[in-house]
Scaffold this motif. Structure first.
Motif, PDB file in Angstrom:
ATOM      1  N   ARG A  40      38.256  34.385  54.077  1.00 39.05           N
ATOM      2  CA  ARG A  40      38.502  34.503  52.654  1.00 39.05           C
ATOM      3  C   ARG A  40      39.808  33.807  52.282  1.00 39.05           C
ATOM      4  NH1 ARG A  40      38.899  40.188  49.431  1.00 39.05           N
ATOM      5  NH2 ARG A  40      39.403  39.274  47.423  1.00 39.05           N
ATOM      6  N   ASP A  78      40.235  30.779  49.702  1.00 40.58           N
ATOM      7  CA  ASP A  78      41.140  30.841  48.549  1.00 40.58           C
ATOM      8  C   ASP A  78      42.033  29.609  48.482  1.00 40.58           C
ATOM      9  OD1 ASP A  78      40.171  33.224  47.726  1.00 40.58           O
ATOM     10  OD2 ASP A  78      41.841  34.455  48.457  1.00 40.58           O
ATOM     11  N   ASP A 118      37.789  41.337  42.519  1.00 40.66           N
ATOM     12  CA  ASP A 118      38.613  40.483  43.379  1.00 40.66           C
ATOM     13  C   ASP A 118      40.089  40.729  43.133  1.00 40.66           C
ATOM     14  OD1 ASP A 118      36.524  39.368  44.615  1.00 40.66           O
ATOM     15  OD2 ASP A 118      36.611  37.409  43.591  1.00 40.66           O
TER      16      ASP A 118
END
Lengths: 316, 133
Positions: free
Chosen positions: A169, A173, B110
């Protein structure tokens, strides 16, 4: 009797003996002689072989010892080189720091001397002048304090804070953060993220800083049109690998050993501080990992970061 | 779910108010500031755990504000919010001690996830500081 010589038992003549032996014992004797000869020869050969072996052993031993000494010397030289490079970096850092602090100190000194001079004059003190001088001194003290505070914050940030990090992740990002610029430069970013990658115990902001820096370097190495491939994968023992490969200009063999040195840069002046990779190196080391590079001029570079799955924070 | 104190810094009123409303619905303590200087002012008056900071603001921009925040309160965690990807501000922000970057538009889940991680980090850091003093 054809033989005139009296034939006494046990007193056979030489030719007779020879004959006797030739008739009855020849095979025996030949065998014996052969055995003795064989023993002698093999003894001789063994001796020669032993001698040769001994000699070669000594030679090999000497060679190995020489190699060990050479290795040790090389290691020592490497170590000294590293040490001197570190000292040079420290020297540069201190020079920068001294410069930063000397500037406000110089102003403070000028103002203080000026105030002293004004106070010693016979005529009454010009208050506005004095106040402006004192203000300037306070301002410069604040400026110096800011420098030391920043240094302290910097030192404090050195301590990693260990949290569970989902690397896939995190990589995703950071790729998204550079997406606009890679698009403008027509650079394709390929991500190959292992789906079974375990989450690791590490410091996420520090890792983001490293990944972002490496992506930025890859982009600058390519400039326009190319591919950056970033991959994650688990590896033994209890570690994970992150690889960032670019199809950029590459780094020459001569420069390769220096690219993690502080203040070393191949970028044009003003484009790079020469600190990016050295900071990355420092961060990864503090996170218990390693960062290595493979590169070929004209083909591109691959940076490989290896991180432990579990980081036990070390006391500084 | 633990409640913690969040400050949203964004010059776009509608966006700021919307996100504040939704975070409040998730039982967070939320305050808002429409500029960098305003955020710094609020930081003097009250404690926050995590700050969500827009990169692009008129006047004092996000990077400048981040620098000032970290000087005032080095242990406050800051999540940078950015409308467009900017590598330079990204690198600068991370070097100045930002916790993470979030791209607009962001799914609240998120953002919530990142807020939680940032908060956890702050707690760890405070604990660590206590142990080492």
């Amino acid at each position: 009797m054809t033989d005139s010589t009296p034939h006494l038992p046990g007193q056979e003549s030489w030719p007779g003996l020879w004959h006797h032996l030739a008739v009855y014992g020849s095979s025996w004797l030949v065998a014996m002689l052969a055995i003795i000869l064989g023993m002698f020869v093999s003894l001789l050969l063994g001796l020669v072989a032993a001698l040769a072996a001994g000699l070669s052993f000594l030679t090999i031993h000497r060679l190995l010892r020489q190699k060990a000494v050479a290795d040790q010397e090389k290691h020592l030289v490497d170590e000294q080189l590293l040490q001197s490079q570190k000292l040079a970096a420290l020297g540069k850092l201190s020079a920068g720091l001294a410069h930063e602090i000397n500037n406000p100190l110089a102003i403070i000194r000028q103002e203080a001397e000026w105030l002293l001079f004004l106070c010693r004059q016979s005529e009454p003190l010009d208050m506005t002048e004095a106040i402006s001088g004192l203000r300037q001194i306070l301002k410069q003290v604040d400026r110096s304090r800011e420098i030391t505070t920043n240094l302290l914050n910097f030192a404090r940030r050195q301590q990693p804070i260990v949290q569970a990090v989902n690397l896939n992740r995190l990589v995703g990002d950071m790729v998204r953060l550079v997406a606009k610029e890679t698009e403008q430069r027509r650079i394709t970013v390929v991500t190959q993220l292992a789906p079974d990658l375990p989450s690791i115990n590490s410091d996420a902001p520090l890792l983001r800083q490293v990944i972002l820096n490496l992506l930025n370097n890859a982009m600058q190495a390519i400039d326009q049109d190319g591919t950056i491939t970033i991959s994650t994968q688990p590896t033994e023992p209890e570690a994970i690998l992150i690889q960032i490969h670019d199809t950029g200009c590459g780094i020459s063999k001569e420069l390769l050993p220096r690219i993690f040195d502080p203040f070393f840069t191949t970028k044009p002046q003003g484009k790079g501080t020469g600190l990016g990779l050295s900071i990355c190196h420092g961060i990864i080391e503090r996170l218990g990992g390693t960062i290595t590079v493979a590169s070929e001029v004209g083909k591109g570079s691959t940076f490989t970061v290896k991180l432990p799955i579990t980081l036990t924070p070390k006391e500084i | 779910m633990e409640t913690f104190r969040i400050l949203i810094v964004d010059d776009e009123d509608d966006f700021r108010e919307a996100i504040m409303k939704r975070l409040r619905a998730r039982k967070m303590e939320v305050a808002g500031a429409n500029s960098g200087p305003k955020a710094l002012e609020m930081l003097d008056e009250q404690e926050f755990d995590v700050i969500v900071l827009d990169v692009k603001m008129p006047g004092m921009d996000g990077i400048e504000t981040l620098r000032a925040i970290k000087q005032k309160k080095p242990l406050v965690e800051v999540i940078m919010l950015t409308g467009h990807a900017s590598v330079e501000s990204g690198i600068q922000g991370m070097q100045l001690g930002a916790f993470d970057y979030v791209m607009k538009p962001v799914a609240l889940d998120d953002l919530m996830d990142k807020l939680r991680q940032a908060y956890e980090r702050r707690v760890l850091q405070l604990e660590y500081g206590r142990k080492n003093i």
